[in-house]
Design a protein around this motif. Structure first.
Motif, short mmCIF file in Angstrom:
data_model
loop_
_atom_site.label_atom_id
_atom_site.label_comp_id
_atom_site.label_asym_id
_atom_site.label_seq_id
_atom_site.Cartn_x
_atom_site.Cartn_y
_atom_site.Cartn_z
N ILE B 19 0.84 -1.20 0.00
CA ILE B 19 0.00 0.00 0.00
C ILE B 19 0.88 1.25 0.00
N LEU B 20 1.92 1.20 0.81
CA LEU B 20 2.85 2.33 0.89
C LEU B 20 3.46 2.62 -0.48
N LEU B 21 3.93 1.54 -1.13
CA LEU B 21 4.56 1.70 -2.45
C LEU B 21 3.54 2.23 -3.46
N LEU B 24 3.08 5.82 -3.03
CA LEU B 24 4.25 6.55 -3.54
C LEU B 24 4.29 6.56 -5.06
N PHE B 25 3.89 5.43 -5.65
CA PHE B 25 3.97 5.32 -7.11
C PHE B 25 2.88 6.13 -7.80
N ALA B 26 1.70 6.19 -7.15
CA ALA B 26 0.59 6.91 -7.78
C ALA B 26 0.95 8.39 -7.90
N ASN B 27 0.47 9.00 -8.92
CA ASN B 27 0.69 10.43 -9.19
C ASN B 27 2.17 10.79 -9.30
N ASN B 28 3.00 9.78 -9.55
CA ASN B 28 4.45 10.02 -9.66
C ASN B 28 4.99 10.82 -8.48
N PHE B 29 4.59 10.40 -7.30
CA PHE B 29 5.05 11.06 -6.09
C PHE B 29 6.56 10.97 -5.97
N SER B 31 10.10 10.02 -8.34
CA SER B 31 10.42 10.11 -9.77
C SER B 31 10.42 8.73 -10.43
N ILE B 32 10.22 8.73 -11.74
CA ILE B 32 10.17 7.48 -12.51
C ILE B 32 11.45 6.68 -12.27
N TYR B 33 12.56 7.41 -12.17
CA TYR B 33 13.85 6.76 -11.99
C TYR B 33 13.87 5.96 -10.70
N ILE B 34 13.37 6.58 -9.63
CA ILE B 34 13.37 5.89 -8.33
C ILE B 34 12.36 4.74 -8.34
N GLN B 35 11.25 4.93 -9.04
CA GLN B 35 10.30 3.82 -9.17
C GLN B 35 10.97 2.62 -9.82
N GLN B 36 11.73 2.93 -10.87
CA GLN B 36 12.41 1.86 -11.58
C GLN B 36 13.41 1.13 -10.67
N ILE B 37 14.12 1.92 -9.86
CA ILE B 37 15.10 1.31 -8.95
C ILE B 37 14.39 0.44 -7.93
N THR B 38 13.23 0.89 -7.44
CA THR B 38 12.49 0.10 -6.47
C THR B 38 12.12 -1.25 -7.06
N ILE B 158 6.52 -4.09 -19.73
CA ILE B 158 5.36 -4.73 -19.12
C ILE B 158 5.47 -4.73 -17.60
N THR B 159 6.69 -4.88 -17.09
CA THR B 159 6.89 -4.99 -15.65
C THR B 159 6.34 -3.76 -14.94
N ASN B 160 5.42 -4.01 -14.02
CA ASN B 160 4.91 -2.89 -13.23
C ASN B 160 4.95 -3.27 -11.75
N LEU B 161 4.48 -2.38 -10.91
CA LEU B 161 4.59 -2.61 -9.47
C LEU B 161 3.89 -3.89 -9.04
#
Lengths: 296, 312
Positions: B19-21, B24-29, B31-38, B158-161
């Protein structure tokens, strides 16, 4: 007749490469004998040898025989230091820890030296210490570089053979390799013998580095990786821990590599070497000269 | 069903983390870069878990883990390309297949090489890794689309959260159950003493082979997720350095500790990528100077890792 000449020339090239591999493989096999460790950093000592020789020639303009002596002494020292700093504290640790440390030392040497302030990761042209001359025979030609490599390799292999089988140090080395505990009970200083083995092995790798630099005049901090692994495979092929096995294995790998590049494709060269490794490990893990089958 | 109930606490924590992630991911809270690293950290967790089963639990030292990761990545990218798969649900079977392919190749290669002991096994797996690298470098000769040494381009993202998180969660649960089953006990006993394990009637070669194939399968699944996260594959991403990456994670996390591997993967990826943000470019090269020193120090100080449960 053309083909025959081509084959002979490729054989000479293969022996030239094999000679370098044999020199590196000797260090691997000796270290494995006394410490039961695949010294991954050995290929990097080979690289260090090429770089030290490069600096001695370009920066100090030393005569070639002095380059050989100083390089071998310095790589011997490097081998000694690596053993004292990295491997000795782990003498009683699990084998895998020692192996991981060896990988660590290897990576450290490569990436430390590749820093821009030091050698940089780029290729550097190795200077020609003397003019090339080729001698024409009916079917093939031989260069003076090739003759020099054969001569130096032959002499040093002979000296190592004498050292291992005819001197007191060699006897102690073989005793440590056979059974470390019993050897220490017989009054052999284990630490001294291990250091000595590292020094001899590392100076041979340094020698290999200079010869490689002269024969293939492009050097790079990562150049030790593949020759290092291939020489290890050569040592396994000949029977690890056996001096003449390492030499024979080195020549076999060198010849195979050159022939695969010449007649099949140079891109599959590295792949083939590992197929050989897998076959040797599966069919005869003790190698060509190994008598005792490893208990697996 | 029972094993899901038994790990209630773990599931609860995962739901909170998810839920936390998601927030954080919604609304690009972030950055895309950090999302990718996660997501990448989760993928690395899956692959490292595979190596932990092989090395940490069974004691089989492998230096070729990245090869199986690469096999999975290339298989998955190839399959989605030729079948034109774009949806997450049609991607799931492809992901499974890439894991199975990596696992089968691990099985086949394991039959001969797992007879070898520690350092010979290391050099054989290292050799296999280089062989795979050579094949990937020449892969454009078999199929143009694979790209060879130019790299495999144009993979669908394709890979998403959800996909990554739930695959990782599922795999952690399965692995945990494997480890705490009878078979897991066999594996640990092989690690501690192979000879004694044989003498009490464990079929050690079969068990080692099973653990090795399972670990390779996880690497393959991780590779499949990776391919569709970064949408570009290059043979040099799957060489020895990458294998050492996984090895470092297993060692830092501790041999035979699932929790340790999860923490270590996240910390490690965060550390490596974080340095990329913090450090200027000139100092970035220093990373691979510091990492080996860290590795050597760890070997001298705690050879079984920071979170290993038992010190022999």
């Amino acid at each position: 007749m053309e083909l025959l000449g081509y084959i002979i020339e490729q054989t000479i090239n293969g022996l030239q490469l094999g000679a370098v591999y044999a020199l590196i493989a000797l260090g691997y096999t000796m270290v494995y004998g006394v410490l039961r460790l695949i010294n991954f950093a050995h290929g990097d000592i080979f690289m260090l040898g090429a770089f030290i020789a490069y600096f001695l020639i370009t920066k100090f303009g030393m005569p070639i025989y002095l380059v050989f002596i100083i390089t071998m002494l310095s790589t011997g020292l490097a081998g000694y230091l690596i053993e004292k700093i990295a491997y000795k504290p782990l003498r009683n640790a699990p084998k895998i820890s020692l192996l991981i440390t060896a990988v660590g030392v290897s990576l450290f040497l490569e990436y430390f030296l590749s820093l821009n302030a030091l050698f940089t990761p780029n290729y550097i042209a190795f200077p020609r210490p003397f003019e090339i001359e080729s001698y024409d025979f009916a079917l093939f030609t031989v260069t003076n570089i090739q003759l020099l490599i054969f001569l130096i390799t032959f002499v040093s292999l002979f000296l190592v053979y004498l050292l291992v089988y005819r001197t007191k140090y060699g006897k102690a080395m073989r005793a440590v390799s056979y059974d470390r505990e019993v050897a220490s009970l017989m009054g052999i200083g284990i630490d001294g013998i291990i250091s000595f083995t590292f020094i001899v092995g590392a100076s041979l790798a340094g020698l290999g580095g200079i010869l490689y630099g002269i024969a293939y005049p492009q050097i790079n901090v990562f150049m030790g990786i593949m020759p290092g692994i291939k020489s290890f495979i050569a040592a396994v092929l000949g029977g690890i821990g056996i001096v003449h096995g390492a030499v024979l294995g080195g020549f076999i790998i060198g010849l195979l590599e050159v022939f695969v590049s010449a007649f099949i494709s140079s891109t599959f060269r590295d792949g083939l070497i590992f197929i050989i490794l897998l076959l040797v490990l599966i069919l005869k893990p003790s190698g060509i000269f190994g008598k005792r089958i490893e208990k697996v | 069903m029972r094993f899901f109930l038994e790990s209630k606490k773990f599931l609860l924590v995962s739901v909170v983390v998810y839920i936390l992630l998601k927030i954080l991911f919604a609304n690009n809270f972030i950055s895309i870069y950090i999302q990718q690293i996660t997501l990448f950290a989760l993928i690395v967790t899956v692959a490292s878990l595979g190596l932990n089963v092989i090395y940490g639990y069974t004691g089989q030292f492998s230096l070729g883990h990245a090869a199986f990761y690469g096999i999975g990545a290339y298989t998955s990218a190839y399959l989605t390309k030729i079948f034109g798969i774009e949806g997450v649900f049609s991607f799931l079977p492809v992901l499974l297949i890439s894991g199975v392919v990596a696992g089968c190749i691990g099985y086949l290669i394991g039959i001969p090489i797992l007879r070898l002991r520690d350092d010979f096994l290391a050099i054989a797996t290292l050799g296999f890794g280089t062989l795979v690298r050579v094949i990937l470098d020449n892969s454009d000769r078999f199929a143009e689309v694979l790209g060879g040494s130019r790299g495999f381009v144009g993979i669908t993202k394709i890979t998403n959260l959800e996909l990554t998180f739930f695959s990782a969660l599922f795999i952690v649960l399965i692995t945990k159950n494997l480890i705490y089953s009878r078979y897991g006990l066999f594996l640990r006993s092989i690690r501690d003493d192979e000879l004694a394990s044989t003498s009490i009637g464990i079929n050690t070669s079969r068990m080692k082979l099973m653990a090795f194939s399972y670990g390779c399968m996880l690497a393959g699944i991780g590779g499949g997720l990776y391919a569709h996260l970064y949408t570009f594959l290059h043979p040099s991403n799957f060489d020895i350095l990458k294998s050492i990456d996984f090895l470092i994670i297993v060692i830092i996390g501790g041999m035979g500790s699932i929790r340790g591997t999860i923490y270590a993967s996240i910390i490690w990826v965060g550390f490596i990528e974080g340095l990329r943000i913090v450090l200027p470019v000139e100092l970035l090269d220093l990373r691979w100077v510091v990492i080996p020193i860290l590795l050597i120090a760890l070997m001298m100080w705690k050879p079984y890792g920071l979170m290993a449960k038992k010190i022999k």
